[in-house]
Scaffold this motif. Sequence first.
Motif, mmCIF file in Angstrom:
data_model
loop_
_atom_site.group_PDB
_atom_site.id
_atom_site.type_symbol
_atom_site.label_atom_id
_atom_site.label_comp_id
_atom_site.label_asym_id
_atom_site.label_seq_id
_atom_site.Cartn_x
_atom_site.Cartn_y
_atom_site.Cartn_z
ATOM 1 N N ASP A 55 0.854 -1.181 0.000
ATOM 2 C CA ASP A 55 0.000 0.000 0.000
ATOM 3 C C ASP A 55 0.900 1.244 0.000
ATOM 4 O O ASP A 55 2.127 1.139 -0.003
ATOM 5 C CB ASP A 55 -0.901 -0.026 1.227
ATOM 6 N N TRP A 56 0.309 2.436 0.007
ATOM 7 C CA TRP A 56 1.120 3.653 0.036
ATOM 8 C C TRP A 56 2.044 3.618 1.245
ATOM 9 O O TRP A 56 3.229 3.948 1.151
ATOM 10 C CB TRP A 56 0.214 4.881 0.063
ATOM 11 N N SER A 57 1.523 3.180 2.369
ATOM 12 C CA SER A 57 2.339 3.079 3.579
ATOM 13 C C SER A 57 3.148 1.785 3.520
ATOM 14 O O SER A 57 2.709 0.727 3.972
ATOM 15 C CB SER A 57 1.453 3.101 4.824
ATOM 16 N N SER A 58 4.340 1.886 2.938
ATOM 17 C CA SER A 58 5.178 0.697 2.731
ATOM 18 C C SER A 58 6.092 0.498 3.934
ATOM 19 O O SER A 58 7.280 0.762 3.884
ATOM 20 C CB SER A 58 6.004 0.864 1.451
ATOM 21 N N GLN A 59 5.524 0.002 5.009
ATOM 22 C CA GLN A 59 6.297 -0.201 6.228
ATOM 23 C C GLN A 59 5.699 -1.346 7.013
ATOM 24 O O GLN A 59 4.578 -1.778 6.770
ATOM 25 C CB GLN A 59 6.360 1.089 7.057
ATOM 26 N N THR A 60 6.473 -1.846 7.987
ATOM 27 C CA THR A 60 6.122 -3.077 8.675
ATOM 28 C C THR A 60 4.778 -2.995 9.379
ATOM 29 O O THR A 60 4.010 -3.962 9.365
ATOM 30 C CB THR A 60 7.225 -3.444 9.687
ATOM 31 N N GLY A 61 4.478 -1.871 10.003
ATOM 32 C CA GLY A 61 3.222 -1.764 10.742
ATOM 33 C C GLY A 61 2.015 -2.030 9.871
ATOM 34 O O GLY A 61 1.160 -2.869 10.190
ATOM 35 N N ALA A 62 1.925 -1.325 8.739
ATOM 36 C CA ALA A 62 0.780 -1.499 7.844
ATOM 37 C C ALA A 62 0.795 -2.870 7.189
ATOM 38 O O ALA A 62 -0.233 -3.553 7.099
ATOM 39 C CB ALA A 62 0.775 -0.399 6.781
ATOM 40 N N SER A 63 1.977 -3.304 6.719
ATOM 41 C CA SER A 63 2.044 -4.577 5.997
ATOM 42 C C SER A 63 1.776 -5.761 6.914
ATOM 43 O O SER A 63 0.968 -6.643 6.595
ATOM 44 C CB SER A 63 3.412 -4.722 5.324
ATOM 45 N N GLN A 64 2.432 -5.808 8.070
ATOM 46 C CA GLN A 64 2.261 -6.970 8.931
ATOM 47 C C GLN A 64 0.872 -7.020 9.554
ATOM 48 O O GLN A 64 0.314 -8.110 9.742
ATOM 49 C CB GLN A 64 3.337 -6.982 10.026
ATOM 50 N N LEU A 65 0.295 -5.869 9.840
ATOM 51 C CA LEU A 65 -1.070 -5.862 10.363
ATOM 52 C C LEU A 65 -2.029 -6.438 9.326
ATOM 53 O O LEU A 65 -2.912 -7.240 9.653
ATOM 54 C CB LEU A 65 -1.487 -4.438 10.740
ATOM 55 N N GLY A 66 -1.850 -6.026 8.067
ATOM 56 C CA GLY A 66 -2.702 -6.558 7.015
ATOM 57 C C GLY A 66 -2.469 -8.037 6.778
ATOM 58 O O GLY A 66 -3.415 -8.805 6.560
ATOM 59 N N ILE A 67 -1.203 -8.477 6.818
ATOM 60 C CA ILE A 67 -0.886 -9.885 6.566
ATOM 61 C C ILE A 67 -1.416 -10.781 7.686
ATOM 62 O O ILE A 67 -2.003 -11.842 7.430
ATOM 63 C CB ILE A 67 0.635 -10.065 6.410
ATOM 64 N N LEU A 68 -1.237 -10.383 8.928
ATOM 65 C CA LEU A 68 -1.611 -11.234 10.051
ATOM 66 C C LEU A 68 -3.084 -11.111 10.432
ATOM 67 O O LEU A 68 -3.691 -12.091 10.881
ATOM 68 C CB LEU A 68 -0.743 -10.914 11.265
ATOM 69 N N HIS A 69 -3.652 -9.920 10.268
ATOM 70 C CA HIS A 69 -5.020 -9.715 10.746
ATOM 71 C C HIS A 69 -6.017 -9.379 9.648
ATOM 72 O O HIS A 69 -7.201 -9.173 9.935
ATOM 73 C CB HIS A 69 -5.038 -8.632 11.826
ATOM 74 N N GLY A 70 -5.574 -9.302 8.408
ATOM 75 C CA GLY A 70 -6.508 -9.138 7.301
ATOM 76 C C GLY A 70 -7.011 -7.740 7.077
ATOM 77 O O GLY A 70 -7.842 -7.521 6.184
ATOM 78 N N SER A 71 -6.534 -6.770 7.843
ATOM 79 C CA SER A 71 -6.967 -5.382 7.652
ATOM 80 C C SER A 71 -5.892 -4.429 8.145
ATOM 81 O O SER A 71 -5.393 -4.584 9.264
ATOM 82 C CB SER A 71 -8.269 -5.109 8.420
ATOM 83 N N ASN A 72 -5.523 -3.478 7.305
ATOM 84 C CA ASN A 72 -4.674 -2.365 7.736
ATOM 85 C C ASN A 72 -5.358 -1.046 7.436
ATOM 86 O O ASN A 72 -4.705 -0.042 7.170
ATOM 87 C CB ASN A 72 -3.286 -2.433 7.088
ATOM 88 N N HIS A 73 -6.676 -1.082 7.529
ATOM 89 C CA HIS A 73 -7.467 0.126 7.320
ATOM 90 C C HIS A 73 -7.072 1.197 8.329
ATOM 91 O O HIS A 73 -6.875 0.919 9.517
ATOM 92 C CB HIS A 73 -8.954 -0.199 7.459
ATOM 93 N N ASP A 74 -6.971 2.427 7.861
ATOM 94 C CA ASP A 74 -6.659 3.593 8.695
ATOM 95 C C ASP A 74 -5.272 3.512 9.332
ATOM 96 O O ASP A 74 -5.067 3.943 10.467
ATOM 97 C CB ASP A 74 -7.721 3.792 9.780
ATOM 98 N N VAL A 75 -4.312 2.952 8.588
ATOM 99 C CA VAL A 75 -2.898 3.013 8.982
ATOM 100 C C VAL A 75 -2.186 3.761 7.858
ATOM 101 O O VAL A 75 -1.619 3.152 6.955
ATOM 102 C CB VAL A 75 -2.295 1.614 9.182
ATOM 103 N N PRO A 76 -2.216 5.088 7.893
ATOM 104 C CA PRO A 76 -1.696 5.859 6.758
ATOM 105 C C PRO A 76 -0.179 5.949 6.707
ATOM 106 O O PRO A 76 0.382 6.333 5.677
ATOM 107 C CB PRO A 76 -2.308 7.246 6.970
ATOM 108 N N ALA A 77 0.522 5.616 7.801
ATOM 109 C CA ALA A 77 1.980 5.776 7.836
ATOM 110 C C ALA A 77 2.521 4.985 9.018
ATOM 111 O O ALA A 77 1.776 4.291 9.724
ATOM 112 C CB ALA A 77 2.365 7.249 7.959
#
Length: 676
Positions: A196-218
Amino acid sequence: MWAVSTVTMLVLAGILPDFQLQSADDESTTRLAMTAALGAGAFGLLSALVWPLLVRLLLLVPALVLGLLVFFLNGSLLIVALRLVPSGDSEAAPETAVIVAAVMSAVASATGGALAVRDDDAYRRRLYRLADRRRRALPPGPSSPGTVFMQLDGVGHDLLLAAVGKGLMPTVARWLGEGAGAGERPTHRLTAWRTDWSSQTGASQLGILHGSNHDVPAFRWYEKAAREVMVCNRPTSAAELQRRAIDRTVDGGLLSVDGASRGNLFSGGADEQALVLSIATKRRDRRNRSRAGYFAYFSDPANAVRTALSFIAEVGREIGQSTRARVRKARPRVSRGGLYPFVRAFATVVERDVVVAAVMGDMFAGRTAVYADLVAYDEVAHHSGPFGRDVEKVLERLDRALALIEKAAEHAPRPYRLVVLSDHGQSPGETFRARYGLGLGDLVRAGCGLPVPRRARRTHSGAEARTAVRAALRRPVEEGGEQHRPSRRRSEPIVLASGNLGMVSFPDVPHRMTKEEIDARHPALLTTLANHPGIGFLLVRSERHGGVVLGAYGAEIPLDRLDGDPGPLEVFGPGAADAVRRTHSFPSTADIMVNSAYDPADGEVLAFEEQIGSHGGLGGAQGRPFLLSPVALSAPVGDGQDLVGAEHVHRVLRRWLREANGPQVPLEAEPEERAA
């Protein structure tokens, strides 16, 4: 092992003047050997009985202090052991005891093969012993395969291929049917995916492990509703982000059934957790505390000394590498002093050893799904750059860790499939401050007409910004160093950076400001930012168009027209418009989103942080991680399709777990699955 320790103690007694095993006038060789044998036995017994208790106490000690305490505690145990020897003549000075204990533990570790990455008969025998011990303690494992997901933090798709081509990662090369094993049938397939635009571990790993990284802009951002700064690697923020993702998906996570989470920001719903940031602040049972993951590894004093010695060696390696870079006047370069050498050593040694040991333990226990993160490359690349000798050594060690886990799978009570993936890549480039002499915060303040440091005022960018402010306010050109200050006191903007992604928020305005509101308050700000050569584009909300992308020379393109006219986004490649539109829909998106300039010729961006290898925004390799999966699994995507976003990766991993009758993650089926 006892015999090895005895011989080691005899050798050290002959070398070190402050270490003796018998009185000076006693020349009996038999007595000397007996004393050494008793001393080694007492030391081994104390280590086995007392050391685990000491390690439990060490869970209260910061991790960076652990390496030093290992030596002193080992030395204390040796002094006690010598006091227990019946002869009563054995003694050692405290500093000598530390050295003797360290050497004895190191020799024991080397001869025992404790987590040493080697492919020899002794190491194989140790694996068999560990596996057999587990099998005797646990019921027989299921016949269905388990899955281990190993995340190589920050390793991009193209970097992985380059490392394979250079021979740095022979294990990965063999899986792909390349390198020394060229001609063999590949066991894995390599797939690139887009963050996603926010190319960092927080957004990516949250989406990978929990299926949603909604509202993680950075990686870090200001939330106006809560009036606080969220930071992905802050325990309280990680716990809150995980809670939101679970509420949104109505699901515990990828690892919610018989799973283990090791070294991650988030738990993934796993019952077994170690070094997981989102539980670091919770008062739960000891096995689920964040630092409890250290216990299983450091309860073996040989492991503790081995890791401590490697820790010290890595600190010395970093000091040497940074000194060479400074002497050569290498460019780009950032400061690598202070505590950084210790932070690097923790990431590349302690975290790696503990996580790999935990994954091996999970495999020997027959767990169904394991997800672990190795952060070594990402930490080093930030300060040393994504390429070069510094990071090549790290990549070699990561490959050896994969080989070790692969070897452990041969002795596990059930078959295992090893999936390797990354959460983002790293883009090279000097910092914004190094190139222009001022940081993004200074530029924003100058564009708002607020005071800036004298150093920033003297730069070309600072002077242009101040001139633009005065022109927008129809004020005369500055004379005599006079500065314009707003007539009414307003809350100053909050400027945060996540790699080459910047966020500007005005905390006194409760809603996301519009372009029109920003122009009314600070007439020169958006123009100053959009026209700066170090900035690629801006995203702001518009009263007329809903959302617009701003670029140099007055470019202003509504989000719904980007497909036909990408404007300043064109250089960032396919998918950039969709990534920006998705972030625009987030409630916590900043008043002004700032992405640095990107040079596609050399793949460089300009980090707003002090990093010469960065990620967090759009531009270059940072947005192109990889997914390396066994060919026995279904293809991640169909021919001609792209794997886009961390949430899409989550759905792929979930599908693979279902294929092996693994954890049934109760998420809504994909559209194609519903149609079928």
